[in-house]
Design a protein around this motif. Structure first.
Motif, short mmCIF file in Angstrom:
data_model
loop_
_atom_site.label_atom_id
_atom_site.label_comp_id
_atom_site.label_asym_id
_atom_site.label_seq_id
_atom_site.Cartn_x
_atom_site.Cartn_y
_atom_site.Cartn_z
N ILE A 112 0.90 -1.24 0.01
CA ILE A 112 0.19 -0.08 -0.02
C ILE A 112 0.99 1.09 -0.10
O ILE A 112 1.67 1.27 0.82
CB ILE A 112 -1.05 0.07 1.27
N GLU A 113 0.57 2.31 -0.91
CA GLU A 113 1.25 3.16 -0.86
C GLU A 113 0.51 4.50 -0.99
O GLU A 113 -0.63 4.39 -1.54
CB GLU A 113 2.51 3.41 -2.39
N TYR A 114 0.85 5.52 -0.32
CA TYR A 114 0.23 6.93 -0.08
C TYR A 114 1.01 7.88 -0.78
O TYR A 114 2.51 8.11 -0.66
CB TYR A 114 -0.04 7.31 1.25
N HIS A 115 0.57 8.54 -1.86
CA HIS A 115 1.11 9.78 -2.59
C HIS A 115 0.33 10.91 -2.43
O HIS A 115 -0.87 11.00 -2.97
CB HIS A 115 1.31 9.30 -3.93
N ARG A 116 0.88 11.75 -1.54
CA ARG A 116 0.16 13.17 -1.54
C ARG A 116 0.48 14.32 -2.49
O ARG A 116 1.63 14.46 -2.62
CB ARG A 116 0.17 13.53 0.04
N TYR A 117 -0.53 15.20 -2.65
CA TYR A 117 -0.24 16.58 -3.70
C TYR A 117 -0.64 17.53 -3.19
O TYR A 117 -1.77 17.48 -2.42
CB TYR A 117 -0.78 15.95 -4.93
N ALA A 118 -0.03 18.59 -3.36
CA ALA A 118 -0.51 19.95 -2.77
C ALA A 118 -1.92 20.49 -3.30
O ALA A 118 -2.40 19.93 -4.26
CB ALA A 118 0.70 20.95 -2.99
N ALA A 119 -2.47 21.02 -2.40
CA ALA A 119 -3.81 21.74 -2.93
C ALA A 119 -3.56 22.44 -4.28
O ALA A 119 -2.39 22.98 -4.64
CB ALA A 119 -4.27 22.81 -1.82
N ARG A 120 -4.58 22.53 -5.15
CA ARG A 120 -4.51 23.01 -6.56
C ARG A 120 -4.13 24.71 -6.42
O ARG A 120 -4.78 25.32 -5.66
CB ARG A 120 -5.82 22.69 -7.28
N THR A 121 -3.35 25.00 -7.37
CA THR A 121 -3.35 26.15 -7.44
C THR A 121 -3.96 26.96 -8.64
O THR A 121 -4.54 26.34 -9.44
CB THR A 121 -1.68 26.69 -7.83
#
Length: 278
Positions: free
Chosen positions: A223-232
């Motif tokens: 299981i892998e979690y990949h987090r991305y920043a809030a949209r700009t």
């Protein structure tokens, strides 16, 4: 609180009308090849789901059961979740018209689906907050945030999960994958930006981030979690440029053939595509 729409007959009937709504999946197939988009959404040529897609569907079904109970304050053991997945296996196989080579293949895929969900639940933090949104269709008018223009067509998407993290609301999407590795963010930009737009429009809040939770179909599931920043603003500017180009194609009935790497994964490459180009 997010307002939602039901999976109603009205929504299902609208799914055959390309002018009824825009969705991330429609935009993505159009970006890959406008001709493939036409064959599927205008000509109505359907293809059966792949075995891999069906495993993904079963995993989503299992996680939906788990998180809907979490919304009610109930934490189902993994065994109960798998039991519920087993109960809906045959109806979903029939619904999708899926055919297996033999009984061994079916058992293998059934076991794989259960193993992925079990592995996900085993690593889940006990203190993860209860979700605010689970496997929910969201719909909002597409209004260009930079010009204020209403494009006259709604955006519709199915958001897998929203939880309140320490930083604020986190919009999550589940994916099954054959191999490990961080997803290339740009490959998921349309979907992530669409979900952020829907979340902001319907909740009045800004997401703290977006997360892809990948269930990897290795021998021992990972299981892998990949987090991305809030949209700009840049994300939304690009998104609305894509939407406008898509609508221009619909207006002009222009669906060009776009050969490339995407053809290797296209359901239409060995039949309808060739016929359309003849």
């Amino acid at each position: 609180m997010i307002c939602t729409i039901d999976d109603s007959t009205e929504v299902q009937e609208r799914s055959t009308d390309v002018r009824a709504y825009i969705s991330p999946s429609r935009l993505n197939i159009w970006l890959r090849c406008p001709l493939a988009f036409k064959l599927r959404y205008i000509d109505g040529i359907q293809s059966p789901p792949s075995k891999s897609m069906f495993v993904g569907k079963m995993v989503h079904a299992g996680l939906e059961v788990f998180y809907r109970h979490r919304q009610l304050g109930v934490t189902l053991p993994a065994g109960d979740v798998v039991q519920r997945m087993d109960a809906c296996w045959e109806p979903l196989v029939a619904e999708d018209g899926l055919e297996f080579k033999d009984g061994a293949e079916e058992v293998k895929l059934r076991t794989q689906s259960a193993s992925l969900v079990t592995a996900y639940l085993a690593q889940l933090p006990a203190d993860e907050p209860s979700p605010t949104t689970v496997e929910t269709k969201l719909e909002a008018p597409l209004v260009d945030p930079f010009t204020g223009e209403d494009l006259g067509i709604p955006l519709l998407g199915v958001v897998d999960l929203v939880i309140d993290s320490d930083d604020g609301p986190l919009v999550c999407d589940f994916k099954t994958s054959a191999r490990s590795g961080s997803p290339v963010e740009i490959m998921h930009e349309v979907q992530l930006t669409a979900y952020a737009y829907l979340f902001r429009q319907l909740s009045g809040e800004k997401e703290a981030g977006l997360e892809i939770r990948s269930l990897i179909k290795t021998k021992v599931p990972k299981i892998e979690y990949h987090r991305y920043a809030a949209r700009t603003d840049a994300h939304f500017r690009r998104f609305f440029q894509i939407v406008r180009a898509y609508l221009d194609d619909l207006d002009h009935g222009s669906f060009v053939y776009r050969p490339g790497f995407g053809c290797t994964m296209c359901d239409f490459r060995n039949g309808p595509c060739i016929a359309a180009l003849a």
